[in-house]
Design an enzyme around this catalytic site. Structure first.
Site, short mmCIF file in Angstrom:
data_model
loop_
_atom_site.label_atom_id
_atom_site.label_comp_id
_atom_site.label_asym_id
_atom_site.label_seq_id
_atom_site.Cartn_x
_atom_site.Cartn_y
_atom_site.Cartn_z
N ASP A 176 0.92 -1.32 0.26
CA ASP A 176 0.03 0.17 0.18
C ASP A 176 0.94 1.13 0.07
O ASP A 176 1.99 1.48 0.75
CB ASP A 176 -0.85 0.00 1.06
CG ASP A 176 -2.10 0.96 1.18
OD1 ASP A 176 -2.00 2.36 0.82
OD2 ASP A 176 -3.23 0.49 1.14
N SER A 226 -6.92 4.20 -1.24
CA SER A 226 -6.94 2.83 -1.68
C SER A 226 -7.98 2.11 -1.87
O SER A 226 -8.15 1.18 -2.51
CB SER A 226 -6.51 2.25 -0.22
OG SER A 226 -4.88 2.80 0.17
N THR A 288 -8.25 -1.74 1.39
CA THR A 288 -7.43 -2.73 0.63
C THR A 288 -8.04 -3.99 0.88
O THR A 288 -8.60 -4.61 0.09
CB THR A 288 -5.96 -2.75 0.45
OG1 THR A 288 -5.57 -1.45 0.47
CG2 THR A 288 -5.42 -3.54 -0.32
N GLU A 445 -1.52 -7.80 2.00
CA GLU A 445 -1.22 -6.54 1.94
C GLU A 445 -0.19 -6.26 3.11
O GLU A 445 -0.35 -6.51 4.18
CB GLU A 445 -2.59 -5.43 2.23
CG GLU A 445 -2.16 -3.87 2.06
CD GLU A 445 -3.12 -3.13 2.86
OE1 GLU A 445 -3.45 -1.88 2.39
OE2 GLU A 445 -3.96 -3.64 3.79
N ASP A 450 2.22 2.54 3.45
CA ASP A 450 1.51 3.72 3.23
C ASP A 450 1.27 4.42 4.50
O ASP A 450 1.30 5.80 4.66
CB ASP A 450 0.05 3.47 2.48
CG ASP A 450 -0.83 4.73 2.04
OD1 ASP A 450 -0.30 5.29 1.41
OD2 ASP A 450 -1.85 4.66 2.70
N HIS A 454 2.58 8.60 5.14
CA HIS A 454 1.82 9.52 5.09
C HIS A 454 2.28 10.69 6.39
O HIS A 454 2.26 11.74 6.10
CB HIS A 454 0.32 9.14 5.95
CG HIS A 454 -0.71 8.53 4.54
ND1 HIS A 454 -1.04 9.73 3.97
CD2 HIS A 454 -1.21 7.70 4.10
CE1 HIS A 454 -2.00 9.20 2.88
NE2 HIS A 454 -2.01 7.66 3.15
N ASP A 493 -1.55 0.15 -4.81
CA ASP A 493 -2.70 0.67 -5.08
C ASP A 493 -2.39 2.32 -5.44
O ASP A 493 -3.35 2.79 -6.18
CB ASP A 493 -3.69 0.46 -3.90
CG ASP A 493 -2.97 0.83 -2.53
OD1 ASP A 493 -1.78 1.27 -2.53
OD2 ASP A 493 -3.68 0.88 -1.52
N HIS A 494 -1.16 2.80 -5.08
CA HIS A 494 -1.20 3.86 -5.51
C HIS A 494 0.33 4.43 -4.87
O HIS A 494 0.89 3.88 -4.02
CB HIS A 494 -2.23 5.20 -4.88
CG HIS A 494 -2.05 4.92 -3.36
ND1 HIS A 494 -1.19 5.40 -2.61
CD2 HIS A 494 -2.95 4.22 -2.80
CE1 HIS A 494 -1.64 5.29 -1.17
NE2 HIS A 494 -2.54 4.38 -1.41
ZN LIG Z 1 -2.88 6.33 2.05
#
Ligand SMILES: [Zn+2]
EC number: 3.1.3.1
Length: 711
Positions: A176, A226, A288, A445, A450, A454, A493-494
């Site tokens: 993620d 996500s 996710t 996952e 992720d 952040h 996912d990004h």
């Molecule tokens: Zn995020």
């Protein structure tokens, strides 16, 4: 003449904008309806360009809007024609199928940021219909024509099928928030080179087969969260921020949006002997993992998502009921007074899952000891699980002893939590025991890449990325012993806009005084510790050669890294001294400073707790953000397993294609070609109202704003 010509061209461009453009979204930040073709008051979901797996279930949503009006538009005479035929025929519905009844609602639309600041929303009156749980049973191209009054939409849908099964099992690994730059950084702190050559020392998943490029954007916006990206992976359909397994509609009810069947639901409905596993280091209700089985416009419907995993959505498809479900999220399972629980209708979902046949484990030791053939529910913390560093380096950070995150909501310390590689290993053992030769699909996952990017906590993010590599190694070992018939996909996912621009000599950095108000306001002395180009020498490696595990995070030479959208922060490039009492996902790096009120916004300011002697950086992102956000780049797709699948990964693709690659590998839809007039006996002559299964959840805002902590 030239000027006049330009004016004419401009005028024509203005006219062109008013004409309905069937396929292209309008250039705007606040679309009235992301499903509307540009310039249209009418919308159709699924939209032009939608692709389906043969017989994949979906809902059709038609909306007609009156803007700046309280008059309900008249949708009663709408005409939906598919390949020149009636939808009843094309969907294979019984003649006594109750045609959907019109629904009405209104919502407040703010057309642009100026309207937001002026607090001047526009009222939109909506008439809509929904055809629930239909499918197209013949592969091919479908031309769809929708007419209501003067409004019309043309669309082309494509139904795809695949011949034969290329893999017995399939795993979809998600790192993620993992940009390609983050995988590169993880390599530089974990692998030796021979005078700069990595040779065979690339991350194991990077060299397992072929590599492709995935575009993560949703249908609503260029930057994804996500939810809608994982939704695309699991359904083959684009969606919008915060949405899972649905196309977004404009109603306030988050559970009535038009659904698309997930690959796990499809397997359950059509190949019930196969197993499904879901493993995450986040809450199992997080976007996710939830995308494997959920259908909601609002990813925060977490109590309902917990219920949907077991019971599915009534009148839509088969319930996924995962054979293995491992992660955090006890908050939505536990119940009781004076406990930190938030389960659906305050029910005990541990008991409900047990009644449905699940064995329940709540610690690493219980998971290790489990040797049954499931189904297995493992919930190891109240919220997201701790990061790898908190789980494995208590000498540095006794995180989860202090966090009080026991999965029953008692505010006790949780028991030691399992690592991702152990969870993947146990999931495969259980699924092999349950489904044997029929095979399985696993989504696994690494969530905290992720969650730690952040708050710009890069050490913790990269530690979890290296944990993901070890989890993939479990499946690579399994494949080596089992004919290589497991298809492995690993992607993100990004991305997060993370990159490295040099290395830092932290010893020199720490030796220089911080004198922001004196003679060194730009911290020039400390910045001299950053080496660029020929001074960007090699960092200390964090991996112990014998164990293969990270041993420390404070070597002298660290990566000089950052994010383009960083908030106001201080940075010393050494592991963040976070408050261990707070779960990783809830550790805001920046603090909200309410003394800087600007039109109701409070501005985030430095959080000196993390890096008190660090260099200050001014904010590059939205000034109220206390977390950084996601970014634009394509993400890499790494594939391993059956040769027949490998070349199919090796291309640039939309994120929707992941679904079809999985379906292709698992042979889903093979032999499913039937007559379109094969009447679907699931239908009775009553309107289907799947959302009645739950109390209508809290209204969402019509204006989607910033949602810290939701992404
Ligand atoms: Zn995020």
């Amino acid at each position: 003449m030239r000027v006049l010509g330009s004016l004419v061209a401009l005028a024509l461009a203005g006219l062109a904008a008013a004409v309905v453009d069937p396929s292209h979204p309008a250039p705007t930040q606040f679309p009235r309806n992301v499903m509307s073709p540009r310039g249209s008051l009418l919308s159709l979901a699924p939209p032009d360009g939608a692709e389906f797996l043969v017989d994949q279930l979906f809902d059709v949503r038609i909306e007609l809007h009156n803007v700046n009006s309280t008059v309900v538009p008249d949708i009663t005479g709408y005409k939906l024609v598919i390949n020149g035929d009636s939808p009843l025929n094309q969907f294979g519905l019984r003649a006594d199928y109750a045609l959907p009844k019109p629904e009405n609602w209104t919502f407040a639309w703010t057309p642009d940021v100026a309207a937001v600041y002026a607090k001047k929303p526009v009222n939109v009156s909506v008439a809509a219909v929904a055809w629930r749980s239909v499918s197209l049973k013949v592969p091919g191209t479908y031309s769809v024509q929708l007419n209501v009054g003067n409004e019309s939409i043309s669309a082309v849908w494509t139904v795809r099928s695949f011949e034969g099964k290329k893999a017995k099992n399939a795993v979809l690994f998600i790192g993620d928030g993992m940009a390609l730059s983050a995988t590169t950084a993880a390599r530089f702190i974990s692998k030796q080179t021979k005078f700069g050559k990595f040779g065979k020392n690339f991350l194991s998943f990077a060299k397992m087969g072929t590599i492709g490029l995935v575009s993560p954007n949703g249908l609503d916006a260029i930057i994804t969260d996500s939810a809608n990206s994982a939704s695309a992976y699991n359904t083959g359909h684009k969606s919008a921020v915060n949405a899972l397994g649905v196309y977004p509609d404009t109603s306030a009810n988050s559970l009535d949006d038009p659904k698309v069947e997930t690959i796990a639901e499809y397997i359950r409905r059509k190949n019930p002997g196969r197993c499904i596993g879901v493993v995450t280091t986040a809450e199992i209700q997080d976007a996710t993992p939830a995308a494997v089985w959920s259908h909601t416009r609002r990813r925060n419907d977490k109590a309902i998502i917990t219920d949907q995993a077991l019971f599915g959505v009534k009148n839509f498809s088969a319930a996924v009921k995962p054979d293995v479900l491992l992660g955090g999220g006890g908050e939505f399972f536990c119940n009781g007074t004076n406990l930190t629980c938030a389960s659906n209708k305050n029910q005990n979902y541990y008991d409900i899952y047990k009644q449905a046949g699940y064995s329940v484990v709540n610690s690493k030791a219980e998971l290790e000891a489990y040797s049954g053939s499931g189904p297995l529910l493992g919930i190891f913390s109240l919220n997201h699980m701790e990061t790898w560093i908190e789980r494995n380096m208590p000498a540095y950070f006794d995180g989860f002893n202090a966090t009080k995150s026991d999965p029953f909501g008692h505010s006790y310390a949780s028991q030691p939590q399992p690592n991702l590689d152990l969870m993947v290993k146990k999931a495969i053992e259980v699924m092999d025991a349950r489904c044997g030769a029929k095979g399985w699909f696993l989504m696994a996952e690494a969530a905290a890449i992720d969650k730690m990017m952040h708050p710009i906590d890069f050490d913790r993010a990269l530690a979890d990325l290296l944990e993901l590599e070890r989890a993939v190694d479990v499946v690579l070992d399994y494949n080596a012993k089992n004919n290589g018939d497991t298809f492995i996909m690993l992607t993100s996912d990004h991305p997060q806009a993370y990159d490295v621009f040099g290395t830092v000599d932290t010893q020199f950095f720490n030796g220089q005084p911080l004198n922001l108000t004196g003679d060194d306001p730009l911290s020039v002395r400390k910045r001299r510790a950053i080496g660029e180009y020929q001074q960007s020498g090699w960092p200390d490696l964090v991996i112990n050669d014998t164990t293969g595990l990270p041993t420390h995070w404070n070597g002298r030479f660290k990566l000089a890294d950052g994010k383009v959208d960083a908030f106001a922060h201080t940075e010393d490039w050494q592991i963040n001294q976070v408050d261990p009492k707070v779960n990783p996902s809830s550790r805001p790096y920046a603090l909200v400073n309410t003394s800087y009120e600007v039109k109701g916004d409070s501005v985030a300011s430095y959080n000196p707790k993390n890096d008190p002697e660090g260099i200050p950086f001014l904010p590059n992102d939205f000034p109220t953000d206390v977390n950084t956000v996601h970014s634009l780049s394509d993400v890499a797709l790494f594939c391993g397993g059956p040769t027949e699948m490998l070349l199919k990964c090796s291309k640039p693709m939309d994120n929707t294609e992941i679904f079809f690659l999985l379906a292709d590998a698992l042979g889903l839809g093979s032999g499913a070609v039937v007559s379109k007039r094969d009447i679907d006996e699931r239908y009775v002559a009553t309107a289907l109202e799947p959302e009645l299964q739950y109390d209508v959840p809290v209204r969402r805002n019509a204006v989607q704003g910033h949602h810290p902590g939701e992404n």
